[in-house]
Design an enzyme around this catalytic site. Structure first.
Site, PDB file in Angstrom:
ATOM      1  N   ALA A 175       4.458  -1.111  -6.716  1.00  0.00           N
ATOM      2  CA  ALA A 175       4.288  -2.413  -6.064  1.00  0.00           C
ATOM      3  C   ALA A 175       3.279  -3.292  -6.808  1.00  0.00           C
ATOM      4  O   ALA A 175       2.675  -2.891  -7.801  1.00  0.00           O
ATOM      5  CB  ALA A 175       3.854  -2.210  -4.617  1.00  0.00           C
ATOM      6  N   HIS A 176       3.087  -4.490  -6.282  1.00  0.00           N
ATOM      7  CA  HIS A 176       2.239  -5.486  -6.941  1.00  0.00           C
ATOM      8  C   HIS A 176       0.786  -5.030  -7.068  1.00  0.00           C
ATOM      9  O   HIS A 176       0.240  -4.388  -6.185  1.00  0.00           O
ATOM     10  CB  HIS A 176       2.297  -6.821  -6.190  1.00  0.00           C
ATOM     11  CG  HIS A 176       1.846  -6.737  -4.751  1.00  0.00           C
ATOM     12  ND1 HIS A 176       0.527  -6.822  -4.378  1.00  0.00           N
ATOM     13  CD2 HIS A 176       2.551  -6.560  -3.610  1.00  0.00           C
ATOM     14  CE1 HIS A 176       0.429  -6.720  -3.071  1.00  0.00           C
ATOM     15  NE2 HIS A 176       1.650  -6.544  -2.573  1.00  0.00           N
ATOM     16  N   ASN A 177       0.181  -5.327  -8.216  1.00  0.00           N
ATOM     17  CA  ASN A 177      -1.235  -5.076  -8.503  1.00  0.00           C
ATOM     18  C   ASN A 177      -1.606  -3.602  -8.548  1.00  0.00           C
ATOM     19  O   ASN A 177      -2.789  -3.252  -8.513  1.00  0.00           O
ATOM     20  CB  ASN A 177      -2.136  -5.805  -7.500  1.00  0.00           C
ATOM     21  CG  ASN A 177      -2.052  -7.317  -7.623  1.00  0.00           C
ATOM     22  OD1 ASN A 177      -1.233  -7.944  -6.941  1.00  0.00           O
ATOM     23  ND2 ASN A 177      -2.861  -7.900  -8.487  1.00  0.00           N
TER      24      ASN A 177
ATOM     25  N   SER B 152      -1.681  -2.702  -4.741  1.00  0.00           N
ATOM     26  CA  SER B 152      -3.109  -2.665  -5.072  1.00  0.00           C
ATOM     27  C   SER B 152      -3.707  -1.268  -5.095  1.00  0.00           C
ATOM     28  O   SER B 152      -4.931  -1.120  -5.119  1.00  0.00           O
ATOM     29  CB  SER B 152      -3.914  -3.560  -4.110  1.00  0.00           C
ATOM     30  OG  SER B 152      -3.494  -4.895  -4.215  1.00  0.00           O
TER      31      SER B 152
END
Length: 353
Positions: A243-245, A263
């Site tokens: 997923a993102h980051n 994250s």
């Protein structure tokens, strides 16, 4: 190929059968006459006494006592590392597929302001967007799509139908297998008063460092802002969601169907088994090992920790809990029996008072 030729290639020592012809490679449980196999994992020791292979690779410091139980002969080749030696033989008996021919297929669509290095191989129907930079000896198989300002460094290999969205960077000697998407939008939506969701802009990028390998049909989301980063030497199996980051540390390996929420930071040299799920905004220390189908809901700060279960716990404790759960049906019967016995004793006491 004769056994003596194989021994010479592997710097091995043969016990017998120097001129025996080896025709195929096979797993120890499936091998037959004319096959050479290998022994590396102790859990396959029982096969040593009964495999039908003509020859076997065995690491020099392993005794392999089970060989003495054989009723038929087998020719042994002692090598420094039987598993790695077998991998060498795979390349000999089963050479790699013919690489994509260098040059640009006439059906490829390449922006006039893209930069291509020397020795590239660009397959049919590849699309390369504005401002892309492709390093020397990069191979893009048919159907690869690169959006604007993608950078791919030298020696990297993208197989069929890989998509890399705008601004993402791929390092040297990276391998990405068919169907993977790099830089898709992160899953970000803000609830509104009327019960609907407003999309949160996803304007960051993905950075994949040198010597990473990504399996088929993975999705690596771009950061909301900043970057999602897969660090040097990491290996991802098929069907993985990043997923993102997210940050995945150096030389970490992740098995199929794992999912890492936004994250989360994964340390270096971690091992994440199949179907593991990690919640967002947690950290895994270096050399963390996570057992299959575990659900990780909080950070693991100590290095070298092994966890298992859902929710994941320290592995030895988790196995004790699992063992106790298996005894619950018998314990329930015992508790009911004790409860009935207590009721019987209470009734007898009441009768005597």
């Amino acid at each position: 190929m004769t056994l003596s030729e194989i021994a010479r290639l592997l710097n091995g020592e043969i016990s017998s059968g120097a001129e025996i012809e080896i025709e195929r490679l096979a797993k120890i449980e499936d091998a037959g006459e004319g096959d050479i196999t290998f022994f590396a994992n102790p859990k396959y020791a029982n096969h040593l006494s009964k495999t039908s292979a003509t020859a076997i690779l065995i690491t020099k410091n392993i005794e392999a006592k089970e060989l003495a139980q054989r009723t038929t002969p087998i020719h042994v080749v002692r090598v420094e590392d039987s598993y790695r030696a077998f991998l060498q033989l795979i390349d000999i008996f089963h050479p790699k597929a013919t690489p994509l021919q260098k040059g640009i297929h006439p059906s490829a669509v390449i922006s006039p302001i893209a930069t291509l290095g020397e020795g590239v191989a660009i397959g049919a129907c590849v699309v390369i967007g504005d401002g892309c930079t492709i390093g020397k000896n990069v191979t893009l198989h048919p159907g690869v799509v690169l959006s604007e300002h993608v950078s791919i460094d030298e020696g990297s290999l993208l197989y069929q139908n890989v998509s890399v969205r705008e601004g993402c960077n791929i390092g040297k000697r990276v391998i990405i297998h068919p169907g993977t998407v790099v830089g898709s939008d992160g899953f970000g939506f803000a609830p509104t008063p009327d019960g609907t969701y407003e999309k949160i802009p996803q304007r960051g990028i993905v950075i994949i460092e040198d010597d990473v390998e990504v399996g088929a049909n993975c999705t690596i989301d771009r950061a909301t802002i900043g970057e999602t980063r897969i660090k040097r030497g990491a290996k991802l199996d098929n069907l993985i969601q990043v997923a993102h980051n997210v940050v995945i540390g150096e030389n970490t390996v992740i098995a199929a169907q794992a999912g890492i929420s936004g994250s989360t930071k994964v340390g270096k040299n971690c091992v994440i088994a199949g179907q593991v799920g990690l919640v967002g905004h947690i950290t895994l220390g270096d050399r963390t090992t996570i057992g299959a189908q575990s659900g990780v809901s909080k950070s693991v700060n100590e290095t070298g920790t092994t966890i298992f279960g859902s929710p994941a716990k320290e592995a030895r404790f988790a196995f004790r809990v699992q063992g106790a759960i298996q005894q619950l049906p018998d314990l329930l019967v015992e508790v009911r029996s004790l409860r009935n016995e207590i009721e019987r004793l209470k009734s007898e006491i009441e009768k005597t008072t």
